[in-house]
Design a protein around this motif. Structure first.
Motif, mmCIF file in Angstrom:
data_model
loop_
_atom_site.group_PDB
_atom_site.id
_atom_site.type_symbol
_atom_site.label_atom_id
_atom_site.label_comp_id
_atom_site.label_asym_id
_atom_site.label_seq_id
_atom_site.Cartn_x
_atom_site.Cartn_y
_atom_site.Cartn_z
ATOM 1 N N GLY A 71 -6.130 -5.350 1.238
ATOM 2 C CA GLY A 71 -5.266 -6.025 0.273
ATOM 3 C C GLY A 71 -3.919 -6.430 0.817
ATOM 4 N N CYS A 72 -3.581 -5.999 2.013
ATOM 5 C CA CYS A 72 -2.318 -6.391 2.655
ATOM 6 C C CYS A 72 -2.641 -6.987 4.023
ATOM 7 C CB CYS A 72 -1.378 -5.204 2.805
ATOM 8 S SG CYS A 72 -0.806 -4.509 1.245
ATOM 9 N N THR A 73 -2.195 -8.215 4.251
ATOM 10 C CA THR A 73 -2.508 -8.890 5.507
ATOM 11 C C THR A 73 -1.298 -9.636 6.046
ATOM 12 O OG1 THR A 73 -3.247 -10.910 4.376
ATOM 13 C CG2 THR A 73 -4.927 -9.233 4.863
ATOM 14 N N PHE A 74 -1.344 -9.904 7.337
ATOM 15 C CA PHE A 74 -0.373 -10.750 8.007
ATOM 16 C C PHE A 74 -1.107 -11.992 8.468
ATOM 17 C CE2 PHE A 74 1.979 -11.801 12.077
ATOM 18 C CZ PHE A 74 3.097 -12.332 11.448
ATOM 19 N N GLN A 75 -0.626 -13.161 8.058
ATOM 20 C CA GLN A 75 -1.265 -14.435 8.369
ATOM 21 C C GLN A 75 -0.345 -15.264 9.249
ATOM 22 O OE1 GLN A 75 -2.951 -16.726 4.994
ATOM 23 N NE2 GLN A 75 -1.674 -18.421 5.707
ATOM 24 N N ILE A 76 -0.863 -15.735 10.371
ATOM 25 C CA ILE A 76 -0.033 -16.471 11.318
ATOM 26 C C ILE A 76 -0.892 -17.503 12.056
ATOM 27 C CG2 ILE A 76 -0.406 -14.711 13.116
ATOM 28 C CD1 ILE A 76 2.449 -15.278 14.104
ATOM 29 N N ASP A 77 -0.310 -18.643 12.349
ATOM 30 C CA ASP A 77 -0.958 -19.648 13.182
ATOM 31 C C ASP A 77 -0.496 -19.430 14.619
ATOM 32 O OD1 ASP A 77 -2.296 -20.885 11.064
ATOM 33 O OD2 ASP A 77 -0.563 -22.125 10.587
ATOM 34 N N ALA A 78 -1.403 -19.044 15.471
ATOM 35 C CA ALA A 78 -1.069 -18.757 16.871
ATOM 36 C C ALA A 78 -2.307 -18.910 17.719
ATOM 37 C CB ALA A 78 -0.518 -17.331 17.004
ATOM 38 N N GLY A 79 -2.102 -19.255 18.984
ATOM 39 C CA GLY A 79 -3.226 -19.406 19.897
ATOM 40 C C GLY A 79 -4.181 -20.505 19.475
ATOM 41 N N LEU A 129 4.527 -5.223 13.002
ATOM 42 C CA LEU A 129 5.122 -6.128 12.017
ATOM 43 C C LEU A 129 6.393 -5.523 11.444
ATOM 44 C CD1 LEU A 129 4.445 -8.762 10.210
ATOM 45 C CD2 LEU A 129 3.713 -7.071 8.516
ATOM 46 N N VAL A 130 7.416 -6.358 11.276
ATOM 47 C CA VAL A 130 8.634 -5.945 10.578
ATOM 48 C C VAL A 130 8.821 -6.854 9.370
ATOM 49 C CG1 VAL A 130 11.134 -5.633 10.717
ATOM 50 C CG2 VAL A 130 9.709 -5.108 12.705
ATOM 51 N N THR A 131 9.103 -6.254 8.221
ATOM 52 C CA THR A 131 9.337 -6.999 6.993
ATOM 53 C C THR A 131 10.254 -6.171 6.101
ATOM 54 O OG1 THR A 131 8.230 -8.202 5.192
ATOM 55 C CG2 THR A 131 7.287 -6.078 5.805
ATOM 56 N N ALA A 132 10.470 -6.625 4.873
ATOM 57 C CA ALA A 132 11.231 -5.852 3.890
ATOM 58 C C ALA A 132 10.284 -4.872 3.199
ATOM 59 C CB ALA A 132 11.876 -6.775 2.864
ATOM 60 N N ALA A 133 10.772 -3.670 2.912
ATOM 61 C CA ALA A 133 9.911 -2.658 2.302
ATOM 62 C C ALA A 133 9.389 -3.107 0.949
ATOM 63 C CB ALA A 133 10.667 -1.338 2.162
ATOM 64 N N HIS A 134 10.195 -3.862 0.179
ATOM 65 C CA HIS A 134 9.746 -4.216 -1.174
ATOM 66 C C HIS A 134 8.634 -5.260 -1.171
ATOM 67 C CE1 HIS A 134 12.851 -7.475 -0.769
ATOM 68 N NE2 HIS A 134 12.003 -8.142 -1.525
ATOM 69 N N VAL A 135 8.345 -5.857 -0.028
ATOM 70 C CA VAL A 135 7.176 -6.735 0.074
ATOM 71 C C VAL A 135 5.891 -5.895 0.071
ATOM 72 C CG1 VAL A 135 5.988 -8.426 1.525
ATOM 73 C CG2 VAL A 135 8.469 -8.518 1.289
ATOM 74 N N LEU A 136 5.965 -4.669 0.585
ATOM 75 C CA LEU A 136 4.793 -3.803 0.697
ATOM 76 C C LEU A 136 4.676 -2.791 -0.431
ATOM 77 C CD1 LEU A 136 4.942 -2.986 4.523
ATOM 78 C CD2 LEU A 136 3.700 -4.843 3.389
ATOM 79 N N PHE A 137 5.821 -2.391 -1.031
ATOM 80 C CA PHE A 137 5.809 -1.327 -2.028
ATOM 81 C C PHE A 137 6.349 -1.821 -3.363
ATOM 82 C CE2 PHE A 137 6.121 0.841 2.068
ATOM 83 C CZ PHE A 137 5.029 1.704 1.971
ATOM 84 N N ALA A 138 5.623 -1.515 -4.435
ATOM 85 C CA ALA A 138 6.019 -1.902 -5.783
ATOM 86 C C ALA A 138 7.013 -0.883 -6.353
ATOM 87 C CB ALA A 138 4.777 -1.973 -6.677
ATOM 88 N N ALA A 180 6.606 -16.214 16.171
ATOM 89 C CA ALA A 180 6.058 -14.903 15.809
ATOM 90 C C ALA A 180 6.210 -14.599 14.325
ATOM 91 C CB ALA A 180 6.737 -13.805 16.632
ATOM 92 N N THR A 181 6.588 -15.597 13.533
ATOM 93 C CA THR A 181 6.794 -15.437 12.091
ATOM 94 C C THR A 181 5.549 -15.862 11.328
ATOM 95 O OG1 THR A 181 9.182 -15.785 12.255
ATOM 96 C CG2 THR A 181 8.173 -16.239 10.128
ATOM 97 N N GLY A 182 5.221 -15.102 10.293
ATOM 98 C CA GLY A 182 4.067 -15.449 9.475
ATOM 99 C C GLY A 182 4.193 -14.926 8.060
ATOM 100 N N LEU A 183 3.108 -15.088 7.305
ATOM 101 C CA LEU A 183 3.052 -14.732 5.890
ATOM 102 C C LEU A 183 2.551 -13.310 5.721
ATOM 103 C CD1 LEU A 183 3.717 -17.209 4.094
ATOM 104 C CD2 LEU A 183 1.327 -17.205 3.370
ATOM 105 N N VAL A 184 3.224 -12.552 4.870
ATOM 106 C CA VAL A 184 2.743 -11.227 4.476
ATOM 107 C C VAL A 184 2.218 -11.326 3.050
ATOM 108 C CG1 VAL A 184 3.348 -8.818 4.058
ATOM 109 C CG2 VAL A 184 4.389 -10.047 5.973
ATOM 110 N N ARG A 185 0.956 -10.986 2.875
ATOM 111 C CA ARG A 185 0.366 -10.930 1.540
ATOM 112 C C ARG A 185 -0.012 -9.477 1.264
ATOM 113 N NH1 ARG A 185 -0.779 -16.065 -0.254
ATOM 114 N NH2 ARG A 185 -0.996 -17.691 1.343
ATOM 115 N N CYS A 186 0.489 -8.961 0.141
ATOM 116 C CA CYS A 186 0.203 -7.566 -0.205
ATOM 117 C C CYS A 186 0.064 -7.491 -1.723
ATOM 118 C CB CYS A 186 1.315 -6.652 0.291
ATOM 119 S SG CYS A 186 0.837 -4.903 0.392
ATOM 120 N N GLY A 187 -1.161 -7.328 -2.190
ATOM 121 C CA GLY A 187 -1.400 -7.420 -3.616
ATOM 122 C C GLY A 187 -1.028 -8.813 -4.095
#
Length: 276
Positions: free
Chosen positions: A104-112, A84-93, A62-69
């Protein structure tokens, strides 16, 4: 929505540099390796632990990449296939603005059997702080709904609590510079370094990490979610060394307000969730 909690002030050792890791162009990353880099691919983790690869993929899938900006970190599905759970500083500058908006913010995962890229609804976030760089580390967490459900991945379920010390698995999806690199590492939550009135604890880890690991899940060996990786404190970032109070990585436990936030966002988005 949870907000405005008075959490304790946290400081590191005087000789140690603290940084919340994230692979972003404006934030130079540093790797903090304890002794040696023991991170493994899923296949190697399965082999070392005597598990079928299919079990490892299901347990830690259930782990994947968070891209935000420009930022690239790690996140995971927790409690539901659209939360989704992540660290706040990944989403906020710094300054509190989202690093990205719209798509501009996505969650990328290989599943199914396929790669899925799902937009993150940053406006629906419940977090410890929107300005995590100016706040204690125990506020550096975020629970956020996805615009759609991930199909084919089994979300991590939050455990009641984490014993410290205890064995954990750190599941990450990236390395410094935003390089995609899924890894699992058996390591330990070593000691509690801070407590907050909100029920969260900051915990020192002897896991290895670098930019891109921000937001990674602290998991039990059975795959339950017990916390989120935030950053490091080190007198010599970038240079491997033994675990000590001047050289360690740390995370925040999924207790107190973080656990309440998971329950709130899962409940709010349950009707849109699709079972894997």
């Amino acid at each position: 929505m949870l907000a405005g909690l008075a959490l304790c002030h946290i400081t590191g050792p005087a000789a140690a540099q603290e940084r919340k890791n994230v692979a972003a162009r404006d934030l130079p990353p540093s790797a903090v390796v304890i002794d040696q880099d023991d991170r493994l691919s899923r296949a190697d983790f399965a082999r070392v632990n005597g598990l079928p690869l299919s079990v490892v993929n299901a347990r830690f899938g259930a782990t994947g990449l968070v891209r935000c900006g420009s930022a690239v970190g790690t996140g995971q599905l927790v409690g539901a296939s659209n939360v989704l759970v992540t660290a706040a500083h990944v989403l906020f500058a710094p300054g509190g603005k989202p690093r990205g908006d719209g798509g501009g913010c996505t969650f990328q995962i290989d599943a199914g059997g396929r790669r899925q890229v799902v937009p993150i609804d940053v406006e629906g976030v419940v977090c410890g702080a929107r300005e995590p760089y100016n706040e204690p580390a125990v506020k550096d967490w975020a629970v956020v709904p996805l615009a759609g459900a991930v199909i084919g991945a089994k979300p991590y379920m939050p455990a009641r609590s984490i014993a410290v010390p205890s064995d954990i698995v750190l599941g990450a999806a990236a390395k410094s510079g935003g390089v995609e690199a899924f890894s699992l590492q058996s390591c330990r939550a070593r000691q509690v370094t801070a407590r907050a009135p909100s029920g969260l604890r900051e915990v020192a880890l002897d896991c290895d990490a670098e930019g891109g690991v921000s937001g990674a899940g602290l998991l039990t060996p059975e795959g339950a979610f017990v916390g989120v990786y935030v950053g490091f404190r080190s007198a010599h970032p970038g240079k491997a060394g033994p675990y000590s109070m001047s050289h360690y990585n740390f995370g925040v436990t999924a207790e107190g307000t973080l656990r309440e936030a998971i329950d709130e966002v899962v409940g709010r988005n349950r009707s849109a969730s699709v079972a894997p």
